[in-house]
Design a protein around this motif. Structure first.
Motif, PDB file in Angstrom:
ATOM      1  N   ARG B   2       0.809  -1.628   0.152  1.00 29.00           N
ATOM      2  CA  ARG B   2       0.093  -0.315   0.137  1.00 29.00           C
ATOM      3  C   ARG B   2       0.813   0.526  -0.043  1.00 29.00           C
ATOM      4  O   ARG B   2       0.739   2.243  -0.539  1.00 29.00           O
ATOM      5  CB  ARG B   2      -1.016  -0.588   1.338  1.00 29.00           C
ATOM      6  CG  ARG B   2      -2.161   1.090   1.382  1.00 29.00           C
ATOM      7  CD  ARG B   2      -2.504   1.258   2.371  1.00 29.00           C
ATOM      8  NE  ARG B   2      -3.040   2.500   3.116  1.00 29.00           N
ATOM      9  CZ  ARG B   2      -3.938   2.744   2.567  1.00 29.00           C
ATOM     10  NH1 ARG B   2      -5.191   2.404   1.514  1.00 29.00           N
ATOM     11  NH2 ARG B   2      -4.602   4.423   2.505  1.00 29.00           N
ATOM     12  N   LEU B   3       2.351   1.321   0.976  1.00 25.14           N
ATOM     13  CA  LEU B   3       2.704   2.317   0.783  1.00 25.14           C
ATOM     14  C   LEU B   3       3.856   2.176  -0.420  1.00 25.14           C
ATOM     15  O   LEU B   3       4.247   3.839  -0.729  1.00 25.14           O
ATOM     16  CB  LEU B   3       3.634   2.268   2.256  1.00 25.14           C
ATOM     17  CG  LEU B   3       5.001   3.497   2.100  1.00 25.14           C
ATOM     18  CD1 LEU B   3       3.914   4.671   1.873  1.00 25.14           C
ATOM     19  CD2 LEU B   3       6.192   3.050   3.302  1.00 25.14           C
ATOM     20  N   MET B   6       0.925   4.223  -2.418  1.00 21.00           N
ATOM     21  CA  MET B   6       0.462   5.871  -2.809  1.00 21.00           C
ATOM     22  C   MET B   6       1.789   6.269  -2.873  1.00 21.00           C
ATOM     23  O   MET B   6       1.688   7.476  -3.096  1.00 21.00           O
ATOM     24  CB  MET B   6       0.490   5.600  -0.595  1.00 21.00           C
ATOM     25  CG  MET B   6      -0.434   5.018   0.248  1.00 21.00           C
ATOM     26  SD  MET B   6      -2.213   5.616  -0.811  1.00 21.00           S
ATOM     27  CE  MET B   6      -2.114   6.964  -0.042  1.00 21.00           C
ATOM     28  N   LEU B   7       3.403   5.675  -2.515  1.00 18.51           N
ATOM     29  CA  LEU B   7       5.361   6.796  -3.224  1.00 18.51           C
ATOM     30  C   LEU B   7       4.526   6.869  -4.486  1.00 18.51           C
ATOM     31  O   LEU B   7       5.001   8.132  -5.183  1.00 18.51           O
ATOM     32  CB  LEU B   7       5.523   6.504  -2.851  1.00 18.51           C
ATOM     33  CG  LEU B   7       5.864   6.027  -1.025  1.00 18.51           C
ATOM     34  CD1 LEU B   7       7.216   5.717  -0.841  1.00 18.51           C
ATOM     35  CD2 LEU B   7       6.876   7.806  -0.055  1.00 18.51           C
ATOM     36  N   ALA B  10       2.123   9.610  -5.309  1.00 15.10           N
ATOM     37  CA  ALA B  10       2.020  10.688  -4.599  1.00 15.10           C
ATOM     38  C   ALA B  10       3.678  11.644  -5.758  1.00 15.10           C
ATOM     39  O   ALA B  10       3.121  12.976  -6.112  1.00 15.10           O
ATOM     40  CB  ALA B  10       3.210  10.319  -3.528  1.00 15.10           C
ATOM     41  N   LYS B  13       1.574  12.297  -9.553  1.00 16.52           N
ATOM     42  CA  LYS B  13       0.995  14.241  -9.070  1.00 16.52           C
ATOM     43  C   LYS B  13       2.212  14.927  -9.167  1.00 16.52           C
ATOM     44  O   LYS B  13       1.805  15.509  -9.855  1.00 16.52           O
ATOM     45  CB  LYS B  13       0.885  13.776  -7.485  1.00 16.52           C
ATOM     46  CG  LYS B  13      -1.005  13.296  -7.691  1.00 16.52           C
ATOM     47  CD  LYS B  13      -1.364  13.476  -6.173  1.00 16.52           C
ATOM     48  CE  LYS B  13      -2.871  12.963  -6.140  1.00 16.52           C
ATOM     49  NZ  LYS B  13      -3.362  12.785  -4.442  1.00 16.52           N
ATOM     50  N   MET B  14       2.849  14.678  -8.845  1.00 14.87           N
ATOM     51  CA  MET B  14       4.304  15.841  -8.431  1.00 14.87           C
ATOM     52  C   MET B  14       4.669  15.818  -9.851  1.00 14.87           C
ATOM     53  O   MET B  14       5.554  16.938 -10.207  1.00 14.87           O
ATOM     54  CB  MET B  14       5.251  15.349  -7.897  1.00 14.87           C
ATOM     55  CG  MET B  14       5.214  15.343  -5.908  1.00 14.87           C
ATOM     56  SD  MET B  14       6.555  14.915  -5.152  1.00 14.87           S
ATOM     57  CE  MET B  14       6.721  13.501  -4.830  1.00 14.87           C
ATOM     58  N   LEU B 195      13.034  12.181   4.972  1.00 10.47           N
ATOM     59  CA  LEU B 195      11.855  10.729   4.769  1.00 10.47           C
ATOM     60  C   LEU B 195      12.694  10.295   5.198  1.00 10.47           C
ATOM     61  O   LEU B 195      12.225   9.331   6.078  1.00 10.47           O
ATOM     62  CB  LEU B 195      11.966  10.561   3.662  1.00 10.47           C
ATOM     63  CG  LEU B 195      11.085  11.840   2.505  1.00 10.47           C
ATOM     64  CD1 LEU B 195      11.000  11.427   0.938  1.00 10.47           C
ATOM     65  CD2 LEU B 195       9.615  11.196   2.773  1.00 10.47           C
ATOM     66  N   MET B 200      10.011   4.773   6.396  1.00 11.64           N
ATOM     67  CA  MET B 200      10.020   4.231   5.374  1.00 11.64           C
ATOM     68  C   MET B 200      11.416   3.614   4.954  1.00 11.64           C
ATOM     69  O   MET B 200      12.118   4.664   5.464  1.00 11.64           O
ATOM     70  CB  MET B 200       9.872   5.770   4.516  1.00 11.64           C
ATOM     71  CG  MET B 200       9.883   5.788   3.082  1.00 11.64           C
ATOM     72  SD  MET B 200       9.568   6.778   2.142  1.00 11.64           S
ATOM     73  CE  MET B 200      11.698   7.255   2.280  1.00 11.64           C
ATOM     74  N   PHE B 205      11.080   4.736  -2.164  1.00 16.47           N
ATOM     75  CA  PHE B 205      11.196   6.071  -2.336  1.00 16.47           C
ATOM     76  C   PHE B 205      11.152   5.756  -3.643  1.00 16.47           C
ATOM     77  O   PHE B 205      11.655   6.051  -5.293  1.00 16.47           O
ATOM     78  CB  PHE B 205      11.380   6.547  -1.696  1.00 16.47           C
ATOM     79  CG  PHE B 205      11.805   8.382  -2.444  1.00 16.47           C
ATOM     80  CD1 PHE B 205      10.165   8.886  -2.022  1.00 16.47           C
ATOM     81  CD2 PHE B 205      12.385   8.765  -2.354  1.00 16.47           C
ATOM     82  CE1 PHE B 205       9.963  10.230  -2.730  1.00 16.47           C
ATOM     83  CE2 PHE B 205      12.065  10.538  -3.028  1.00 16.47           C
ATOM     84  CZ  PHE B 205      11.430  11.198  -3.317  1.00 16.47           C
TER      85      PHE B 205
END
Lengths: 253, 353
Positions: B2-3, B6-7, B10, B13-14, B195, B200, B205
């Motif tokens: 899930r993480l 989500m990353l 994100a 989006k960025m 971070l 994390m 990432f």
């Protein structure tokens, strides 16, 4: 006194020949605001970063809520909230998105708006970080440090670079977070800030702690040693003038 | 999991909220194609011939013109000989005053001694034109006729050649520059440190960032091939999937190079020259714009091993020849080796702080 939630023993950091942190020891009690004061380069930030697992510890020991930092950095990360000095966040995410993402990093689903309420930033929920003023950025970065409901909150120079109104506003936020039961460790080089906020302060210089007591105790000791200010009759200072002229309200919106 | 997701979301989006950067990564290569679509490379291949016509007869001039093989310049003897000496003509043909093609007359040619092959070709064509004129004047002579039938064939234009090259180049540019600048900035502004104080796993990432970059890369492939077909009459015979697959393989190499560069640089000022030193020789020498066959032998040998050369060649074989990944031996092996090397370098060089 209540029990210690952070124990630092003989903490040491060397960079080649330079000893940046030289055998520092102190304890922080649950529920207090503990200040680390000192001039630039005294080793405040390095001390914090070793506690926060960001820098390897050369010698000594840090135990945070019963967990040894060197042995279990990952477990420590889960229970601390950190505001780094001059830290920044992703530009292109909105405040609510950033808080949700940071929550996810701890495996938590957070309520971004409640966190923003905590630091009085709800009206900026859809903004990007680079649209915030200096004080708002610092408050946001405190909100981001609260996503995991930390046992201890570390704030590294939270008010550096802020105008007097924003500084006072941030003091209010910090006090409220403490009143909700959080333990806070902060560094600063503003003495009036330490006097206003801290239950106890450690004064660092050249990598060593040279005093450690509640602010009033330190002041009493100094007076007992015969110290007298030349003009004690001063009932106001320039900051008081500035604030009375410009008001206490924030100037960032 | 899930993480990671989500990353990934994100970082998508960025990335896509940096509208200018995204726009440029699409528009720049298309703009290049647009510019090059005006260049008429067919005209360059015509042989420049000077004609000094002292006769009133234009049969020969017309016949030469009809071949379409020459760019004819009619002028005075002085003008044309100067042009020849300047290297602007292959041949200068002097037609005498009372010239008739079928009368056993002589023509005087001035040939550019520095271009023997072109001279040879021009002379052959000229001879053929003269023979044609001679024969047609003697209808009694039996001759073999050539009957030409026009066949619709796949005439590759320069755009067909250029587009796979530019596509590969933009995969390289957005990979190397995007990652290198992006991560140096995250590092410099203390975002990576922030971070690192969370629990994390740093690799999550990296994976998310690579994932979002690969999405951008896939869009580049689809949009450029699409724009090529719609706007530039691209003769695309390959499979878009094969191109995507090869693009992703190349993308991993250039993203890794980007990570390695961000690891050894402290600021954007340091990244820029390094990224240019690495990418510019490939832009110029990997056959993006022109065939590498024009390069000197040793340069050819060196550029054979550039990662961009493998990508450009592979993309071209897919787009123009309709090759599949399995048919691309050298290119795929080359890219795989570079992939391994660049990932190794990235892991060694990348620093979080």
């Amino acid at each position: 006194m209540s029990q210690a939630v952070l124990q630092v023993e003989n903490l040491t950091k060397r960079y080649g020949e330079v000893v940046a942190v030289n055998g520092v020891s102190f304890e922080v009690m649950r529920g207090e605001i503990f200040g680390i004061l000192g001039p630039n380069g005294a080793g405040k930030t390095t001390t914090l970063e070793m506690i926060e697992t960001l820098r390897p510890i050369d010698a000594g020991r840090v135990v945070l809520d019963g967990i040894d930092v060197t042995a279990h950095p990952q477990r420590v990360k889960k229970i601390i909230g950190v505001q780094l000095q001059a830290s920044s966040f992703f530009d292109k995410l909105r405040l609510t998105e950033l808080l949700s993402l940071f929550g996810e990093l701890y495996g938590r689903r957070v309520g971004p708006l409640q966190l923003l309420d905590e630091v009085e930033l709800r009206e900026k929920a859809q903004a990007f970080v680079n649209e915030l003023s200096g004080g708002q950025k610092q408050r946001f970065s405190i909100a981001a440090a609260l996503v995991n409901d930390p046992v201890i909150l570390f704030l590294d120079e939270p008010t550096t670079g802020l105008d007097p109104q924003a500084r006072r506003h941030l003091w209010g936020v910090i006090k409220r977070i403490r009143s909700e039961g959080k333990t806070i460790v902060l560094t600063t080089h503003y003495m009036e800030e330490a006097e206003e906020l801290c239950d106890r302060v450690a004064i660092m210089d050249k990598g060593k702690i040279i005093a450690n007591a509640p602010p009033q105790t330190l002041i009493q000791q100094l007076l007992l040693n015969g110290f007298r200010k030349e003009r004690v009759e001063r009932l106001a200072n320039l900051e008081d003038v500035f604030l009375s002229l410009t008001g206490h309200s924030l100037r960032e919106e | 999991m899930r993480l990671k997701w989500m990353l990934f979301v994100a970082s998508l989006k960025m990335m896509f909220r940096q509208k200018e950067a995204i726009l440029w990564s699409f528009i720049f290569p298309l703009f290049m194609i647009f510019l090059f679509s005006f260049v008429d490379f067919g005209g360059i291949n015509k042989l420049p011939i000077g004609l000094v016509n002292a006769s009133s007869d234009t049969t020969l001039v017309d016949a030469l013109h009809k071949t379409g093989a020459f760019r004819l310049h009619v002028g005075s003897a002085d003008q044309e000989l100067v042009a020849l000496m300047d290297g602007d003509r292959i041949l200068v043909i002097e037609i005498p005053q009372d010239f008739h093609p079928h009368r056993n007359d002589s023509l005087i040619l001035y040939a550019n001694a520095g271009k023997p092959q072109e001279v040879q070709l021009a002379q052959l064509l000229l001879q053929r034109v003269l023979d044609e004129l001679t024969f047609s004047a003697i209808p009694a002579l039996p001759r073999t006729h050539i009957i030409t039938r026009q066949v619709e064939s796949r005439n590759l234009s320069y755009i067909d050649y250029l587009l796979p090259g530019l596509l590969s180049m933009s995969i390289m540019q957005s990979g190397v520059f995007g990652v290198a600048f992006g991560f140096v900035s995250l590092k410099k502004r203390g975002i990576l440190r922030r971070l690192l104080v969370t629990p994390m796993n740093p690799n999550d990432f990296i994976v998310a960032s690579v994932g979002s970059r690969l999405v951008l890369l896939s869009l580049q492939v689809v949009l450029m091939v699409g724009a090529g077909i719609v706007f530039f009459d691209l003769h695309f015979v390959g499979s878009l999937w094969e191109m995507l697959l090869l693009g992703l393989l190349g993308g991993v190499i250039f993203l890794s190079i980007g990570f390695a560069l961000s690891g050894i640089s402290k600021s954007e000022d340091q990244v820029a020259p390094l990224a240019n030193v690495i990418t510019l020789p490939m832009v110029l020498l990997s056959g993006v714009f022109f065939s590498r066959s024009a390069l000197p032998r040793f340069a050819h040998l060196i550029t054979d091993f550039f990662p961009l050369t493998y990508l450009v060649d592979g993309m071209r074989k897919i787009a123009i020849d309709g090759a599949s990944m399995t048919q691309l031996g050298t290119e795929v092996i080359g890219l795989l080796v570079w992939g391994a090397v660049s990932i190794f370098l990235a892991v060694k060089a990348f620093r979080w702080e």
